[in-house]
Design a protein around this motif. Structure first.
Motif, short mmCIF file in Angstrom:
data_model
loop_
_atom_site.label_atom_id
_atom_site.label_comp_id
_atom_site.label_asym_id
_atom_site.label_seq_id
_atom_site.Cartn_x
_atom_site.Cartn_y
_atom_site.Cartn_z
N THR A 164 0.86 -1.19 0.00
CA THR A 164 0.00 0.00 0.00
C THR A 164 0.89 1.23 0.00
OG1 THR A 164 -1.69 -1.18 1.25
CG2 THR A 164 -1.82 1.22 1.25
N HIS A 165 0.64 2.17 -0.93
CA HIS A 165 1.62 3.25 -1.06
C HIS A 165 1.63 4.18 0.14
CE1 HIS A 165 -1.86 5.58 -2.65
NE2 HIS A 165 -1.17 6.63 -2.32
N GLY A 179 3.29 2.34 3.22
CA GLY A 179 2.91 1.02 3.70
C GLY A 179 4.08 0.14 4.07
N PHE A 180 5.13 0.17 3.24
CA PHE A 180 6.26 -0.71 3.52
C PHE A 180 7.01 -0.26 4.78
CE2 PHE A 180 8.38 2.58 1.04
CZ PHE A 180 9.63 2.69 1.62
N TYR A 252 -0.86 -6.41 -10.45
CA TYR A 252 -1.82 -6.31 -9.35
C TYR A 252 -1.24 -5.47 -8.21
CZ TYR A 252 -3.69 -10.21 -11.99
OH TYR A 252 -4.16 -11.00 -13.02
N CYS A 253 -0.10 -4.84 -8.46
CA CYS A 253 0.61 -4.09 -7.41
C CYS A 253 1.08 -2.75 -7.95
CB CYS A 253 1.80 -4.91 -6.90
SG CYS A 253 2.81 -4.05 -5.68
N VAL A 276 -9.70 2.86 -6.75
CA VAL A 276 -9.73 4.32 -6.78
C VAL A 276 -8.55 4.91 -6.03
CG1 VAL A 276 -11.04 6.35 -6.08
CG2 VAL A 276 -12.23 4.40 -7.11
N GLU A 277 -8.23 4.35 -4.87
CA GLU A 277 -7.11 4.89 -4.09
C GLU A 277 -5.77 4.64 -4.77
OE1 GLU A 277 -7.66 3.15 -0.27
OE2 GLU A 277 -9.44 4.35 0.20
N GLU A 278 -5.62 3.46 -5.38
CA GLU A 278 -4.37 3.19 -6.08
C GLU A 278 -4.25 4.04 -7.34
OE1 GLU A 278 -2.09 1.91 -4.68
OE2 GLU A 278 -2.51 0.00 -3.70
N SER A 279 -5.38 4.42 -7.93
CA SER A 279 -5.32 5.28 -9.11
C SER A 279 -4.67 6.62 -8.77
CB SER A 279 -6.72 5.50 -9.69
OG SER A 279 -7.50 6.34 -8.87
N GLU A 280 -4.91 7.11 -7.55
CA GLU A 280 -4.28 8.36 -7.12
C GLU A 280 -2.76 8.23 -7.15
OE1 GLU A 280 -5.90 10.47 -3.68
OE2 GLU A 280 -7.44 8.91 -3.56
N PHE A 281 -2.27 7.09 -6.69
CA PHE A 281 -0.83 6.86 -6.69
C PHE A 281 -0.30 6.74 -8.11
CE2 PHE A 281 2.69 3.69 -6.53
CZ PHE A 281 3.63 4.49 -5.90
#
Length: 425
Positions: A164-165, A179-180, A252-253, A276-281
């Motif tokens: 998770t970014h 996230g990491f 997928y990541c 949607v949240e990953e699209s922001e990243f």
């Protein structure tokens, strides 16, 4: 240990070594970090007969593009300078590495090396299966209660959090955390408490009734109790081209692969919170995003939807569904989508695809009868006990309404306290 080389060194290495394994890795890539210790342990046995080298993918884009490497990590095996066997990508299993290495060597030599690996038995009080937030929380509480605890995972600690970014709603941090890094803090706290880690391993067998776990094909770990914290994994679309182009345009990541789509166009499949949240990243890198959602509306939380629709880089295609992935002889990917209202099919040309269409519980390893809900999530009582005596389950793998980092940590806390009391009684 693997030898670091640059792209200009590869040809010389291939000429100098009959058998060679090449690892393309990236930074901030949890699967790469999980692979590293596996390769180190394999190289310990095979190093006299096979050359192990690694190339930093971001710093060697020319050779990455030339070899068609589009996912980190990617393992390539060479025999006499010619690529052989399957490429291994993503969450690479140690058994698959050994399978490819065995194919490189004469049968007698391969068997000789394998014979050096002797079976061992390890004893502990509690096995925690899965090193996500729930598992690590359980480990911390158990270790602080002086309960000998071993945490086992096929990857590095962190679970989904590690890919998770950023995390902005975990208590104790004013600013959003990567996230990491949050995973790293949890792991370091667990180790400081005394939790023993067996991570980046192959889990070959899990016997919940007898409380035994076999890892890497040779080590059997026996315990008094088991806590299942294996989480959930991305669901696949199971359509044409998905498996074929995984790691070659399909990912997928976002944390692992978004950086490789700088000023390029990508397609995102899904319309929930993750998509949607990953699209922001991903907008940090991509020039354009087409989001494909089969429903008449996005299902992410309202604030995330508002940010999504306000972003000029993102085009949302509602009531459409992908039917297949193809390539037309170039590096471009063609996504065949169907309009669910009119039925028309069309192709969308893109540089890459990210799939975020929900999760499924990681319970494939369970061979013993255990009570689950209709979707395969494990049922537990209010102290996280499962239907198998002495076995608990926590986090995203259990049947519950809300799945968050904080709820997983709460589950782990409850299970560990109940488990410790049972051991002491």
């Amino acid at each position: 240990m693997l030898t670091e080389i640059q792209q200009q060194d590869l040809e010389k290495e291939l000429q100098a070594h009959e058998n060679l394994v090449l690892d393309f890795y990236s930074t901030e890539c949890p699967p790469c970090e999980a692979l590293a210790p596996k390769l180190d342990s394999v190289a310990e046995f095979y190093g006299e007969d096979v050359r192990f080298v690694k190339i930093f993918r971001q710093g060697n884009r020319e050779i990455s593009d030339e070899l068609g490497v589009k996912s980190s990590p990617t393992l390539i095996f060479y025999k006499n300078g010619i690529e052989t066997g399957d490429r291994l990508m993503g969450g690479v299993k140690k058994s698959d590495i050994i399978k490819n290495l065995t194919a490189l060597l004469p049968h007698e030599k391969a068997e000789e090396i394998r014979s050096k690996i002797k079976p061992v038995v390890t004893h502990t009080d509690v096995i925690v299966l899965g090193a996500g937030p729930g598992g690590m929380a359980a480990g911390i509480y158990l270790a602080q209660a002086k309960v000998d605890t071993m945490l086992i995972d096929q990857a590095l600690p962190g679970g989904q959090v590690s890919t998770t970014h950023q995390v902005s709603n975990y208590p104790g941090f004013i600013e959003p955390q990567k996230g990491f890094m949050l995973s790293h803090y949890m792991a370091e706290q667990s180790k400081a408490a005394g939790v023993k880690f067996k991570v980046a391993v192959d889990v070959n067998k899990v016997d919940l009734v007898n409380k035994e776990v076999v890892i890497d094909g040779y080590e059997t770990i026996k315990a008094k109790k088991i806590i299942i914290s294996t989480g959930a994994s991305p669901r696949y679309l199971n359509i044409d081209g998905e498996k074929e182009y995984y790691g070659q345009g399909i990912s997928y990541c976002a944390t692992c692969d978004a950086k490789y789509y700088h000023d390029k166009e990508v397609v995102i499949v899904g319309g929930g919170n993750t998509a949607v949240e990953e699209s922001e990243f991903i907008t940090r890198f991509a020039s354009k995003i087409t989001m494909i959602q089969q429903l008449p509306q996005l299902t992410a939380n309202k604030s995330a939807q508002e940010r999504c629709y306000a972003d000029p880089k993102i085009n949302v295609l509602l009531e459409h569904e992908p039917r297949g992935f193809y390539k037309n002889g170039s590096d471009k990917m063609l996504v065949k989508v169907q309009d669910l209202k009119g039925g028309e099919l069309k192709d969308i040309e893109t540089d890459g695809v990210f799939v975020f269409v929900g999760m499924k519980p990681n319970t494939d390893f369970v061979k013993d009868p255990i009570e689950t809900d209709d979707w395969g999530y494990i049922k537990v009582d209010d102290e996280m006990r499962t239907s198998i005596p002495g076995v608990y389950a926590v986090g995203d793998v259990i049947s519950k309404k809300y799945r968050q980092i904080t709820t997983a940590v709460g589950d782990g806390t409850i299970a560990s306290i109940a488990c410790a009391k049972e051991i002491d009684s």
